[in-house]
Design an enzyme around this catalytic site. Structure first.
Site, PDB file in Angstrom:
ATOM      1  N   LYS A  22      35.702  33.297   5.574  1.00 19.62           N
ATOM      2  CA  LYS A  22      35.575  34.548   4.797  1.00 19.62           C
ATOM      3  C   LYS A  22      34.361  34.467   3.873  1.00 19.62           C
ATOM      4  O   LYS A  22      33.527  35.370   3.834  1.00 19.62           O
ATOM      5  CB  LYS A  22      36.821  34.789   3.969  1.00 19.62           C
ATOM      6  CG  LYS A  22      36.648  35.863   2.873  1.00 19.62           C
ATOM      7  CD  LYS A  22      37.877  36.079   2.035  1.00 19.62           C
ATOM      8  CE  LYS A  22      37.966  35.165   0.861  1.00 19.62           C
ATOM      9  NZ  LYS A  22      37.251  35.603  -0.350  1.00 19.62           N
ATOM     10  N   ASN A  23      34.248  33.366   3.118  1.00 23.29           N
ATOM     11  CA  ASN A  23      33.215  33.312   2.082  1.00 23.29           C
ATOM     12  C   ASN A  23      31.821  33.037   2.639  1.00 23.29           C
ATOM     13  O   ASN A  23      30.829  33.191   1.932  1.00 23.29           O
ATOM     14  CB  ASN A  23      33.597  32.296   1.007  1.00 23.29           C
ATOM     15  CG  ASN A  23      34.761  32.802   0.173  1.00 23.29           C
ATOM     16  OD1 ASN A  23      35.125  33.976   0.276  1.00 23.29           O
ATOM     17  ND2 ASN A  23      35.349  31.924  -0.621  1.00 23.29           N
ATOM     18  N   CYS A 123      38.782  40.314 -12.091  1.00 19.30           N
ATOM     19  CA  CYS A 123      39.898  40.331 -11.138  1.00 19.30           C
ATOM     20  C   CYS A 123      40.997  39.453 -11.743  1.00 19.30           C
ATOM     21  O   CYS A 123      40.881  38.965 -12.867  1.00 19.30           O
ATOM     22  CB  CYS A 123      39.440  39.789  -9.788  1.00 19.30           C
ATOM     23  SG  CYS A 123      39.159  38.027  -9.801  1.00 19.30           S
ATOM     24  N   ARG A 128      34.827  37.252 -14.297  1.00 16.20           N
ATOM     25  CA  ARG A 128      33.821  37.215 -13.221  1.00 16.20           C
ATOM     26  C   ARG A 128      32.510  37.901 -13.605  1.00 16.20           C
ATOM     27  O   ARG A 128      32.065  38.863 -12.992  1.00 16.20           O
ATOM     28  CB  ARG A 128      34.390  37.843 -11.942  1.00 16.20           C
ATOM     29  CG  ARG A 128      35.760  37.378 -11.530  1.00 16.20           C
ATOM     30  CD  ARG A 128      35.844  35.942 -11.095  1.00 16.20           C
ATOM     31  NE  ARG A 128      35.179  35.668  -9.838  1.00 16.20           N
ATOM     32  CZ  ARG A 128      35.704  35.857  -8.634  1.00 16.20           C
ATOM     33  NH1 ARG A 128      36.883  36.391  -8.526  1.00 16.20           N
ATOM     34  NH2 ARG A 128      35.022  35.558  -7.544  1.00 16.20           N
ATOM     35  N   ASP A 313      39.297  26.910  -4.824  1.00 15.49           N
ATOM     36  CA  ASP A 313      40.049  27.758  -3.891  1.00 15.49           C
ATOM     37  C   ASP A 313      41.190  27.029  -3.209  1.00 15.49           C
ATOM     38  O   ASP A 313      41.947  27.648  -2.455  1.00 15.49           O
ATOM     39  CB  ASP A 313      39.116  28.335  -2.826  1.00 15.49           C
ATOM     40  CG  ASP A 313      38.147  29.332  -3.407  1.00 15.49           C
ATOM     41  OD1 ASP A 313      37.182  29.693  -2.724  1.00 15.49           O
ATOM     42  OD2 ASP A 313      38.341  29.732  -4.565  1.00 15.49           O
ATOM     43  N   ARG A 405      43.228  39.688   2.846  1.00 18.29           N
ATOM     44  CA  ARG A 405      41.800  39.607   2.510  1.00 18.29           C
ATOM     45  C   ARG A 405      41.194  38.290   2.979  1.00 18.29           C
ATOM     46  O   ARG A 405      39.998  38.194   3.195  1.00 18.29           O
ATOM     47  CB  ARG A 405      41.633  39.714   0.988  1.00 18.29           C
ATOM     48  CG  ARG A 405      42.201  40.985   0.413  1.00 18.29           C
ATOM     49  CD  ARG A 405      41.829  41.157  -1.018  1.00 18.29           C
ATOM     50  NE  ARG A 405      40.375  41.052  -1.156  1.00 18.29           N
ATOM     51  CZ  ARG A 405      39.744  41.128  -2.337  1.00 18.29           C
ATOM     52  NH1 ARG A 405      40.444  41.295  -3.429  1.00 18.29           N
ATOM     53  NH2 ARG A 405      38.456  41.029  -2.407  1.00 18.29           N
TER      54      ARG A 405
HETATM   55  C1  EPZ Z   1      32.731  32.418  -4.885  1.00 16.73           C
HETATM   56  O1  EPZ Z   1      32.960  33.309  -5.959  1.00 16.73           O
HETATM   57  C2  EPZ Z   1      33.895  32.600  -3.932  1.00 16.73           C
HETATM   58  N1  EPZ Z   1      33.917  33.968  -3.432  1.00 16.73           N
HETATM   59  C3  EPZ Z   1      35.213  32.290  -4.641  1.00 16.73           C
HETATM   60  O2  EPZ Z   1      36.263  32.367  -3.672  1.00 16.73           O
HETATM   61  C4  EPZ Z   1      35.146  30.849  -5.169  1.00 16.73           C
HETATM   62  O3  EPZ Z   1      36.330  30.577  -5.892  1.00 16.73           O
HETATM   63  C5  EPZ Z   1      33.918  30.677  -6.070  1.00 16.73           C
HETATM   64  O4  EPZ Z   1      32.719  31.059  -5.360  1.00 16.73           O
HETATM   65  C6  EPZ Z   1      33.744  29.241  -6.554  1.00 16.73           C
HETATM   66  O5  EPZ Z   1      33.631  28.391  -5.472  1.00 16.73           O
HETATM   67  C7  EPZ Z   1      33.093  34.307  -2.407  1.00 16.73           C
HETATM   68  O6  EPZ Z   1      32.313  33.505  -1.921  1.00 16.73           O
HETATM   69  C8  EPZ Z   1      33.178  35.727  -1.930  1.00 16.73           C
HETATM   70  P1  EPZ Z   1      30.839  31.595  -8.896  1.00 16.73           P
HETATM   71  P2  EPZ Z   1      31.778  33.570  -7.050  1.00 16.73           P
HETATM   72  O7  EPZ Z   1      29.734  32.543  -9.163  1.00 16.73           O
HETATM   73  O8  EPZ Z   1      30.469  33.533  -6.385  1.00 16.73           O
HETATM   74  C9  EPZ Z   1      31.067  31.989 -13.630  1.00 16.73           C
HETATM   75  C10 EPZ Z   1      38.356  33.001  -2.825  1.00 16.73           C
HETATM   76  O9  EPZ Z   1      39.529  32.786  -3.180  1.00 16.73           O
HETATM   77  N2  EPZ Z   1      29.935  32.902 -13.481  1.00 16.73           N
HETATM   78  O10 EPZ Z   1      30.520  30.266  -8.306  1.00 16.73           O
HETATM   79  O11 EPZ Z   1      32.139  34.778  -7.828  1.00 16.73           O
HETATM   80  C11 EPZ Z   1      32.357  32.559 -13.037  1.00 16.73           C
HETATM   81  O12 EPZ Z   1      33.024  33.381 -13.984  1.00 16.73           O
HETATM   82  C12 EPZ Z   1      37.308  33.355  -3.859  1.00 16.73           C
HETATM   83  O13 EPZ Z   1      37.955  32.959  -1.627  1.00 16.73           O
HETATM   84  C13 EPZ Z   1      29.272  33.356 -14.620  1.00 16.73           C
HETATM   85  O14 EPZ Z   1      29.621  33.007 -15.745  1.00 16.73           O
HETATM   86  O15 EPZ Z   1      31.944  32.282  -7.976  1.00 16.73           O
HETATM   87  C14 EPZ Z   1      33.143  31.320 -12.703  1.00 16.73           C
HETATM   88  O16 EPZ Z   1      33.802  30.881 -13.871  1.00 16.73           O
HETATM   89  C15 EPZ Z   1      37.869  33.376  -5.269  1.00 16.73           C
HETATM   90  N3  EPZ Z   1      28.219  34.210 -14.473  1.00 16.73           N
HETATM   91  C16 EPZ Z   1      32.075  30.317 -12.317  1.00 16.73           C
HETATM   92  O17 EPZ Z   1      30.835  30.823 -12.846  1.00 16.73           O
HETATM   93  C17 EPZ Z   1      27.785  34.618 -13.231  1.00 16.73           C
HETATM   94  O18 EPZ Z   1      26.795  35.376 -13.149  1.00 16.73           O
HETATM   95  C18 EPZ Z   1      31.885  30.130 -10.820  1.00 16.73           C
HETATM   96  O19 EPZ Z   1      31.668  31.414 -10.263  1.00 16.73           O
HETATM   97  C19 EPZ Z   1      28.466  34.141 -12.096  1.00 16.73           C
HETATM   98  C20 EPZ Z   1      29.533  33.285 -12.242  1.00 16.73           C
END
Ligand code: EPZ
Length: 427
Positions: A22-23, A123, A128, A313, A405
């Site tokens: 998915k990701n 969410c 996020r 995850d 999803r």
């Molecule tokens: C991706 O989300 C995945 N989603 C998530 O999977 C996964 O948990 C996550 O990466 C971490 O591995 C998809 O790929 C569609 P991040 P993403 O940006 O990109 C903070 C699932 O269950 N952050 O690495 O949104 C954020 O709040 C989903 O399949 C900022 O502060 O994750 C988090 O605490 C859930 N500012 C941390 O960084 C930003 O601009 C990591 O987020 C971006 C992120």
């Protein structure tokens, strides 16, 4: 809405096919925006989020054609052609249903010189933010304006210009948006502290197949030489390491023996190490990964962190498994601020879990009891399914749209390895 009913206690065994990730799919689909030529993705999982992303691409002017896998072949093939963009706006009503829509921001901006995307909002697992996405695009010369719940990005200097992006913290999505922008920027971009998740490697490999020039793939330092255009390609989506890890927990929690067909061990070393430490036999073969429970589950101390560490995850799924371990486990969630929504529901099934801030103390119990439970987010929902597979009696998991999803044909795959599971309408 649908619910899933499970009558627990069956030992699962047999072959379970793993779908495309998915990701990975959600970052490969927007690559179609970067070229006027067709991009064909194979091994795409049949998931709600993939369908939603296809609709978003249609809104932007991308034509999409889908070829379903024949018979029981899982996954499908989608060809996307963005000969010209009909719109550069990703509207609120689409983005609010799927946060990953934010991943059109970089490619649309790179292709059209402007992009307007609704802020994705938070969410269940956290608020996020997307500040790191926006800072990365600004480092490439973008001008960003936030108004009325939308991000409006423009590239006023005749398009994006290569630059240096140094991420203060690892962000998968920000790395993906920055990559899809940099490949069409003028000149060289260097990204430091980039995410190294296997899905990022998949994205880089797809972009290279489309003619991009990227060095350092798989490391936290990526160097991109921008191109004036990219050509079409055909690319196979990597297998889903989180789906595979989730079903590995199903084998472990039911005392079973499952061959995760198509799973790729190098994507999931930390998950496999955790399973082995919990006393589960794990063998990587050419066909996939064989997971065999052997005796009582052992407790673990696990902390989530960016790849190659233990993935956030998989935290909820391991918690369900460890609820039945012979001892006390300590799980620490360092990535998201609210990723313990599964705890109260697992507790209603008899799990003994105490949450203190980012840490959950899981005291193993002898058994779980089936109950009516509520799904709240994708991975929390899977942890309830896992608990139901092992629990005495019947478990009904409501709001299973969360599951749809991220898990293709979940009840079919689990039934095929012996689970007593069925989907019913919740009225
Ligand atoms: C991706 O989300 C995945 N989603 C998530 O999977 C996964 O948990 C996550 O990466 C971490 O591995 C998809 O790929 C569609 P991040 P993403 O940006 O990109 C903070 C699932 O269950 N952050 O690495 O949104 C954020 O709040 C989903 O399949 C900022 O502060 O994750 C988090 O605490 C859930 N500012 C941390 O960084 C930003 O601009 C990591 O987020 C971006 C992120």
């Amino acid at each position: 809405m649908d619910r899933i009913t499970i009558r627990g206690g069956n030992r699962l065994s047999g072959r379970l096919p793993i779908s495309g990730a998915k990701n990975a799919a959600l970052t490969l689909l927007p690559c179609s925006l970067l070229s006027a030529e067709p991009l064909t993705l194979t091994n795409l999982p049949r998931l709600a989020d993939v369908d939603s992303f296809g609709h978003l691409l249609n809104e932007l002017g991308v034509t999409t054609t889908v070829k379903r896998g024949a018979g029981d072949v899982i996954g499908r093939e989608m060809t996307m052609t963005a000969s010209a963009l009909a719109s550069t706006v990703a509207p609120y009503d689409i983005v609010r249903k799927m946060r990953a829509s934010i991943l059109v921001l970089g490619p649309v901006l790179a292709r059209a010189g402007e992009a307007t995307v609704s802020l994705p909002g938070g969410c269940a697992i956290g608020n996020r933010p997307i500040d790191l996405h926006l800072k990365a695009l600004e480092a490439l010369g973008a001008e960003i304006e936030l108004a009325a719940g939308y991000v409006k990005a423009t590239a006023p200097k005749g398009g994006l210009i290569g630059g240096r992006i140094s991420f203060p913290m690892v962000s998968v999505g920000a790395t993906e948006n920055a990559l899809m922008a940099a490949v069409l920027a003028r000149g060289e971009t260097v990204m430091e502290n980039a995410a190294r998740e296997p899905e990022i490697v998949d994205l880089c490999r797809c972009l290279v197949a489309m003619g991009a020039e990227i060095d350092g793939i798989g490391t936290d330092r990526l160097t991109i030489q921008g191109k004036t255009s990219l050509h079409g390609a055909t690319y196979e989506v990597m297998p889903d390491r989180i789906e595979a890890g989730s079903y590995a927990c199903a084998a472990a929690i039911t005392g079973g023996d499952i061959m995760l067909a198509g799973a790729r061990a190098e994507d999931m070393e930390a998950i496999l190490a955790g399973l082995r430490e919990a006393g589960v036999h794990v063998d990587a073969t050419a066909e996939g990964i064989r997971v065999q429970a052997s005796g009582a589950l052992q407790p673990l101390t696990v902390s989530t962190a960016p790849f190659p560490a233990f993935p956030t995850d998989m935290q909820a799924q391991f918690m369900a498994m460890l609820a039945l371990a012979g001892g006390t486990s300590v799980l620490t969630e360092t990535i998201f601020e609210n990723r313990y929504m599964h705890v109260p529901e697992l507790a209603r099934m008899g799990a003994d879990i105490q949450v203190h801030g980012r840490t959950a103390i899981v005291k193993g119990v002898d058994k779980l009891i089936g109950a009516e439970v509520m799904a709240t987010d994708l991975r929390a929902s899977m942890s309830l399914i896992l608990a139901g597979l092992a629990a005495d009696g019947e478990t009904r998991v409501h709001r299973v749209y969360h599951l749809d999803r991220g898990y293709e044909r979940l009840e079919e795959k689990l039934s095929a390895v012996g689970a007593d599971i069925e989907r019913q309408s919740d009225g």
